[in-house]
Design an enzyme around this catalytic site. Structure first.
Site, short mmCIF file in Angstrom:
data_model
loop_
_atom_site.label_atom_id
_atom_site.label_comp_id
_atom_site.label_asym_id
_atom_site.label_seq_id
_atom_site.Cartn_x
_atom_site.Cartn_y
_atom_site.Cartn_z
CE LYS A 152 16.90 80.10 96.18
NZ LYS A 152 17.35 81.59 96.29
CG ASP A 162 19.72 88.80 93.56
OD1 ASP A 162 20.01 88.57 92.35
OD2 ASP A 162 20.21 87.97 94.70
CB CYS A 170 20.97 90.93 99.97
SG CYS A 170 19.77 91.97 99.41
N GLY A 217 13.69 85.84 97.84
CA GLY A 217 13.23 86.71 98.98
C GLY A 217 12.16 87.44 98.52
CG ASN A 244 18.42 80.62 99.77
OD1 ASN A 244 18.46 79.67 99.14
ND2 ASN A 244 19.33 81.55 99.59
CG LEU A 245 15.74 77.80 104.99
CD1 LEU A 245 15.58 76.73 105.73
CD2 LEU A 245 14.85 77.81 103.49
CB CYS A 303 38.05 89.38 104.59
SG CYS A 303 37.84 88.83 102.93
#
Ligand SMILES: [Zn+2]
Length: 388
Positions: free
Chosen positions: A94, A138, A196, A49, A78-79, A346
């Protein structure tokens, strides 16, 4: 300001002069500044990101050598924010995807790919050939690792982080300036700050913060402007407010203080309280596999499905279960029949494992966790269920 390798032998071709003309006509950049950019070597940790806008703008601006550290492959999720990758790149490393985009924008950039996880074993070696490190990670272990490796190798750490609608940025580990540990001496308890992937992030937010990082990198290279050294910029995208906090170098800082106790890189997973890749939260809770649950439901077994996700997740997809978000469960257990067999689920099985533990402690003996959550159900039982 920051010692960037001298641009002595760096000259610009006529093609480069034309390409960078909007820089060259500004006296603050000019030929000397553009040569500094070309001579500069910047290492971006992560091609996700933050790394996407960061690397794209640094390449476009003419930073001569761009290193990228990443070991991930492009995923469809991811996009929404990692704009260096496209639909065609899904499933590819990536690094390969980023390399192509960067050289397509600027073939004069030397892109160096490091397809590896940044570790205490390789960080100092990787940092050696670069002038500035830009942290686009991250997670806390890597963030502390990047910071400490920057302090130990004397390289500035251009930092940003993002979560949901908020981000922060600063420049750490310069001579005389504070480091990340001066601000946060200790990592948060494991599990307290969601990632995230768990908490979500607004797609444009890494764009905002990554561009701020790129701006700081370029200012450091040019040696002009007022950098974020000693300042923490806080960005609130929902309120569209930018605030800043003054930061001071902490003389007691364990890594950059007067008497540092951290003199070499340590085990950052251990430091952050994380065992291995991910803490095994679901262990030791009775489970049922999706295929087994499906077979038993088809057989007509009287099983009560308890969904402990949030209402907005229920709207994305559901198994028709009774919805009680995990946070409400202690107060709403009276809605459940302890004589019935209950399967809690969940998204991925982590929250429902906590629910199973809560219910068992409250005397519900016949409650099990759906292993892997609704994601595993989509994979193994019903591919029409959307994954998120
Ligand atoms: Zn410090």
């Amino acid at each position: 300001m920051v010692a960037v390798n001298s641009p002595l032998a760096t000259t610009l071709s006529n093609d480069e002069v034309l390409r960078y003309s909007r820089h060259l006509i500004m006296p603050e950049v000019g030929m000397a500044g553009q040569q500094k950019l070309k001579a500069a070597r910047v290492l971006c940790i992560g091609a996700g990101g933050l790394g996407s806008p960061l690397a794209l703008y640094l390449a476009a601006a003419g930073v001569g050598t761009l290193g990228l550290v990443d070991f991930d492959v492009v995923d469809l999720t991811n996009l929404q924010r990692q704009i260096i990758h496209t639909v065609e790149d899904v499933g590819r490393p990536k690094l390969d995807s980023a390399h192509e985009k960067l050289t397509a924008i600027n073939p004069f950039v030397n892109v160096r790919k490091f397809e590896t996880k940044l570790t205490s074993g390789n960080a100092l070696d990787l940092f050696r050939d670069f002038d500035i490190i830009a942290d686009g990670t991250d997670n806390f272990p890597t963030r502390y690792l990047v910071n400490d490796a920057c302090v130990l190798s004397g390289k500035p750490n251009v930092y940003a982080s993002i979560f949901r609608f908020e981000g922060q940025a600063s420049v750490f580990a310069t001579e005389g300036g504070p480091c990340y540990r001066c601000l946060y001496p200790e990592p948060p308890p494991p599990g307290l700050v969601p990632s995230c992937a768990e908490g979500g992030v607004l797609g444009i937010l890494p764009g905002l913060l990554g561009v701020i990082q790129a701006t700081e990198v370029i200012k450091l290279i040019l040696g002009s402007g007022e950098s974020l050294i000693g300042r923490l910029l806080l960005v609130d995208a929902l309120g569209m407010r930018f605030r800043e906090l003054k930061l001071r170098k902490n003389p007691e800082c364990p890594v950059c203080g007067v008497n540092p106790t951290v003199r070499e890189l340590i085990d950052y997973n251990q430091f952050c309280g994380i065992r291995g890749e991910e803490a095994p939260v679901t262990a030791s809770v009775p489970e049922i596999q999706p295929v087994e649950l499906k077979a038993r439901l088809d057989r007509g077994d009287n099983i009560f499905i308890l969904d402990v996700r949030e209402p907005h997740e229920y709207q994305i997809c559901n198994l028709g279960g009774h919805l009680i978000p995990l946070g409400d469960l202690p107060a709403r257990m009276n809605e459940l029949d302890s004589s019935r067999e209950i399967v809690a689920h969940c998204r991925s099985g982590v929250r429902s494992a906590k629910a199973v533990t809560l219910l068992r402690q409250a005397g519900f003996a016949k409650v099990k966790n759906l292993a892997g959550g609704i994601l595993a159900w989509a994979d193994k039982v019903d591919p029409t269920v959307p994954k998120y």
